[in-house]
Design a protein around this motif. Structure first.
Motif, PDB file in Angstrom:
ATOM      1  N   LYS A  24      -4.193   0.436   3.610  1.00 29.04           N
ATOM      2  CA  LYS A  24      -4.252  -0.953   4.097  1.00 29.04           C
ATOM      3  C   LYS A  24      -2.963  -1.687   3.670  1.00 29.04           C
ATOM      4  O   LYS A  24      -2.338  -2.392   4.466  1.00 29.04           O
ATOM      5  N   TYR A  25      -2.569  -1.494   2.422  1.00 29.27           N
ATOM      6  CA  TYR A  25      -1.343  -2.077   1.872  1.00 29.27           C
ATOM      7  C   TYR A  25      -0.132  -1.643   2.704  1.00 29.27           C
ATOM      8  O   TYR A  25       0.683  -2.476   3.125  1.00 29.27           O
ATOM      9  N   MET A  26      -0.007  -0.359   2.972  1.00 26.74           N
ATOM     10  CA  MET A  26       1.135   0.158   3.728  1.00 26.74           C
ATOM     11  C   MET A  26       1.133  -0.378   5.163  1.00 26.74           C
ATOM     12  O   MET A  26       2.184  -0.711   5.708  1.00 26.74           O
ATOM     13  N   GLY A  27      -0.037  -0.452   5.768  1.00 29.20           N
ATOM     14  CA  GLY A  27      -0.146  -0.956   7.132  1.00 29.20           C
ATOM     15  C   GLY A  27       0.217  -2.421   7.259  1.00 29.20           C
ATOM     16  O   GLY A  27       0.737  -2.854   8.289  1.00 29.20           O
ATOM     17  N   GLU A  28      -0.068  -3.203   6.208  1.00 24.98           N
ATOM     18  CA  GLU A  28       0.293  -4.624   6.240  1.00 24.98           C
ATOM     19  C   GLU A  28       1.758  -4.856   5.897  1.00 24.98           C
ATOM     20  O   GLU A  28       2.365  -5.806   6.367  1.00 24.98           O
ATOM     21  N   LYS A  29       2.323  -3.978   5.084  1.00 23.51           N
ATOM     22  CA  LYS A  29       3.684  -4.172   4.610  1.00 23.51           C
ATOM     23  C   LYS A  29       4.747  -3.631   5.574  1.00 23.51           C
ATOM     24  O   LYS A  29       5.845  -4.175   5.648  1.00 23.51           O
ATOM     25  N   ASP A  39      -0.357   7.682  12.634  1.00 22.80           N
ATOM     26  CA  ASP A  39      -1.580   6.900  12.547  1.00 22.80           C
ATOM     27  C   ASP A  39      -1.989   6.800  11.084  1.00 22.80           C
ATOM     28  O   ASP A  39      -1.935   7.790  10.352  1.00 22.80           O
ATOM     29  N   ILE A  40      -2.385   5.605  10.680  1.00 22.60           N
ATOM     30  CA  ILE A  40      -2.851   5.354   9.316  1.00 22.60           C
ATOM     31  C   ILE A  40      -4.322   4.984   9.412  1.00 22.60           C
ATOM     32  O   ILE A  40      -4.667   4.003  10.072  1.00 22.60           O
ATOM     33  N   VAL A  41      -5.178   5.783   8.763  1.00 24.46           N
ATOM     34  CA  VAL A  41      -6.616   5.646   8.954  1.00 24.46           C
ATOM     35  C   VAL A  41      -7.363   5.648   7.624  1.00 24.46           C
ATOM     36  O   VAL A  41      -7.049   6.421   6.716  1.00 24.46           O
ATOM     37  N   ASP A  42      -8.376   4.810   7.541  1.00 25.42           N
ATOM     38  CA  ASP A  42      -9.312   4.766   6.418  1.00 25.42           C
ATOM     39  C   ASP A  42     -10.369   5.831   6.660  1.00 25.42           C
ATOM     40  O   ASP A  42     -11.195   5.711   7.550  1.00 25.42           O
ATOM     41  N   VAL A 142       5.220   3.837  -6.933  1.00 26.18           N
ATOM     42  CA  VAL A 142       5.583   5.262  -6.926  1.00 26.18           C
ATOM     43  C   VAL A 142       4.952   5.942  -5.713  1.00 26.18           C
ATOM     44  O   VAL A 142       5.604   6.720  -5.013  1.00 26.18           O
ATOM     45  N   MET A 143       3.687   5.634  -5.450  1.00 29.95           N
ATOM     46  CA  MET A 143       3.011   6.187  -4.278  1.00 29.95           C
ATOM     47  C   MET A 143       3.718   5.756  -2.999  1.00 29.95           C
ATOM     48  O   MET A 143       3.919   6.555  -2.082  1.00 29.95           O
ATOM     49  N   GLU A 144       4.102   4.494  -2.942  1.00 33.57           N
ATOM     50  CA  GLU A 144       4.786   3.929  -1.778  1.00 33.57           C
ATOM     51  C   GLU A 144       6.100   4.654  -1.509  1.00 33.57           C
ATOM     52  O   GLU A 144       6.364   5.086  -0.381  1.00 33.57           O
ATOM     53  N   MET A 145       6.923   4.801  -2.535  1.00 32.00           N
ATOM     54  CA  MET A 145       8.217   5.466  -2.358  1.00 32.00           C
ATOM     55  C   MET A 145       8.024   6.940  -2.010  1.00 32.00           C
ATOM     56  O   MET A 145       8.783   7.492  -1.201  1.00 32.00           O
ATOM     57  N   THR A 146       7.013   7.560  -2.587  1.00 29.88           N
ATOM     58  CA  THR A 146       6.725   8.959  -2.279  1.00 29.88           C
ATOM     59  C   THR A 146       6.396   9.123  -0.804  1.00 29.88           C
ATOM     60  O   THR A 146       6.934   9.997  -0.123  1.00 29.88           O
ATOM     61  N   LEU A 147       5.514   8.273  -0.291  1.00 33.77           N
ATOM     62  CA  LEU A 147       5.143   8.353   1.119  1.00 33.77           C
ATOM     63  C   LEU A 147       6.336   8.031   2.019  1.00 33.77           C
ATOM     64  O   LEU A 147       6.612   8.761   2.982  1.00 33.77           O
ATOM     65  N   LEU A 148       7.054   6.962   1.730  1.00 31.11           N
ATOM     66  CA  LEU A 148       8.186   6.574   2.567  1.00 31.11           C
ATOM     67  C   LEU A 148       9.259   7.662   2.606  1.00 31.11           C
ATOM     68  O   LEU A 148       9.804   7.973   3.679  1.00 31.11           O
ATOM     69  N   ASN A 149       9.544   8.258   1.453  1.00 30.86           N
ATOM     70  CA  ASN A 149      10.546   9.337   1.398  1.00 30.86           C
ATOM     71  C   ASN A 149      10.086  10.557   2.192  1.00 30.86           C
ATOM     72  O   ASN A 149      10.876  11.177   2.905  1.00 30.86           O
ATOM     73  N   LYS A 161       7.740  -5.421   7.087  1.00 32.95           N
ATOM     74  CA  LYS A 161       7.329  -6.630   7.806  1.00 32.95           C
ATOM     75  C   LYS A 161       7.252  -7.817   6.856  1.00 32.95           C
ATOM     76  O   LYS A 161       7.637  -8.924   7.198  1.00 32.95           O
ATOM     77  N   GLN A 162       6.691  -7.567   5.671  1.00 26.27           N
ATOM     78  CA  GLN A 162       6.448  -8.648   4.715  1.00 26.27           C
ATOM     79  C   GLN A 162       6.186  -8.062   3.336  1.00 26.27           C
ATOM     80  O   GLN A 162       5.877  -6.884   3.201  1.00 26.27           O
ATOM     81  N   ASP A 163       6.316  -8.914   2.324  1.00 26.63           N
ATOM     82  CA  ASP A 163       5.932  -8.503   0.980  1.00 26.63           C
ATOM     83  C   ASP A 163       4.413  -8.552   0.886  1.00 26.63           C
ATOM     84  O   ASP A 163       3.783  -9.468   1.427  1.00 26.63           O
ATOM     85  N   VAL A 164       3.847  -7.573   0.202  1.00 28.44           N
ATOM     86  CA  VAL A 164       2.400  -7.491   0.046  1.00 28.44           C
ATOM     87  C   VAL A 164       2.104  -7.104  -1.392  1.00 28.44           C
ATOM     88  O   VAL A 164       2.773  -6.251  -1.962  1.00 28.44           O
ATOM     89  N   ASP A 165       1.096  -7.739  -1.973  1.00 24.58           N
ATOM     90  CA  ASP A 165       0.636  -7.426  -3.323  1.00 24.58           C
ATOM     91  C   ASP A 165      -0.647  -6.604  -3.191  1.00 24.58           C
ATOM     92  O   ASP A 165      -1.581  -7.016  -2.516  1.00 24.58           O
ATOM     93  N   ILE A 166      -0.686  -5.452  -3.839  1.00 21.69           N
ATOM     94  CA  ILE A 166      -1.869  -4.585  -3.743  1.00 21.69           C
ATOM     95  C   ILE A 166      -3.134  -5.330  -4.169  1.00 21.69           C
ATOM     96  O   ILE A 166      -4.200  -5.131  -3.602  1.00 21.69           O
ATOM     97  N   GLN A 167      -3.027  -6.220  -5.152  1.00 21.44           N
ATOM     98  CA  GLN A 167      -4.209  -6.965  -5.610  1.00 21.44           C
ATOM     99  C   GLN A 167      -4.747  -7.889  -4.516  1.00 21.44           C
ATOM    100  O   GLN A 167      -5.943  -8.129  -4.436  1.00 21.44           O
ATOM    101  N   ALA A 168      -3.864  -8.384  -3.648  1.00 21.35           N
ATOM    102  CA  ALA A 168      -4.292  -9.254  -2.554  1.00 21.35           C
ATOM    103  C   ALA A 168      -5.008  -8.469  -1.457  1.00 21.35           C
ATOM    104  O   ALA A 168      -5.756  -9.043  -0.665  1.00 21.35           O
TER     105      ALA A 168
END
Length: 182
Positions: A24-29, A39-42, A142-149, A161-168
């Motif tokens: 969800k975080y990656m899809g919003e960011k 495709d990003i799926v829950d 770390v997870m984010e950079m791992t996936l993006l790389n 697209k925008q800054d996103v806080d995982i807590q939000a």
């Protein structure tokens, strides 16, 4: 080529929901561009019910918690399912074991696409805990950079697209695009 990033986890059990929160975080960011479909799926805790969805893809990236005894919470692992590190013992939560069984069943049928795992060691696994521990929350970059790389190596670029806080993200993760919406 079709690539599936599948967030696995139970949102009701604290850190165990990180896979769902993370996608969800990656899809919003980010938006994702490239020569392949992403495709990003829950996937929640659907396990075997995900097989008809997974078989439609050429590559699979699973984001989930993993069990690795003696390792600090928040430790991130990235590995090919065909070469699981010795430290990972798959004896964590029920959904973790069910997902392992699902992937093994797909292997038996010859239906599992090449599969990469981004796994983080959890701390909080308690009923009705809608939060992430500090260790797991701190692991998100770390997870984010791992996936993006990894995505970049297969021809997919992320555009922020925008800054996103995982807590939000936590209060609304249940609204993520789930496997039944695909």
């Amino acid at each position: 080529m079709k690539i599936l990033v599948l967030g696995i986890g139970n949102l009701l059990f604290g850190d165990e929901g990180i896979g769902v929160h993370f996608i969800k975080y990656m899809g919003e960011k980010y938006t994702f561009e490239g020569e392949h479909q992403l495709d990003i799926v829950d996937g929640g805790t659907l396990a075997q019910r995900l097989i008809p969805i997974i078989v439609e893809y050429d590559r699979l990236i699973i984001v989930d918690t993993i069990n690795a005894p003696g390792v600090q919470a928040g430790e991130v692992y990235f590995f090919d399912f065909d070469a699981v590190p010795d430290a990972v013992d798959w004896q964590g939560s029920a959904h973790e074991v069910e997902m392992l069984q699902t992937l093994n069943m797909m292997d038996l049928a010859g239906d599992r696409p090449p599969t990469m795992i981004i796994g983080v060691v959890p701390t909080i696994i308690e009923a009705t805990e809608f939060s992430l521990s500090e260790g797991v929350s701190d692991a998100v970059p770390v997870m984010e950079m791992t996936l993006l790389n990894h995505l970049k190596t297969i021809g997919i670029n992320a555009v922020k697209k925008q800054d996103v806080d995982i807590q939000a993200i936590l209060p609304n993760s249940f609204r993520a695009l789930d496997a039944y919406s695909v």
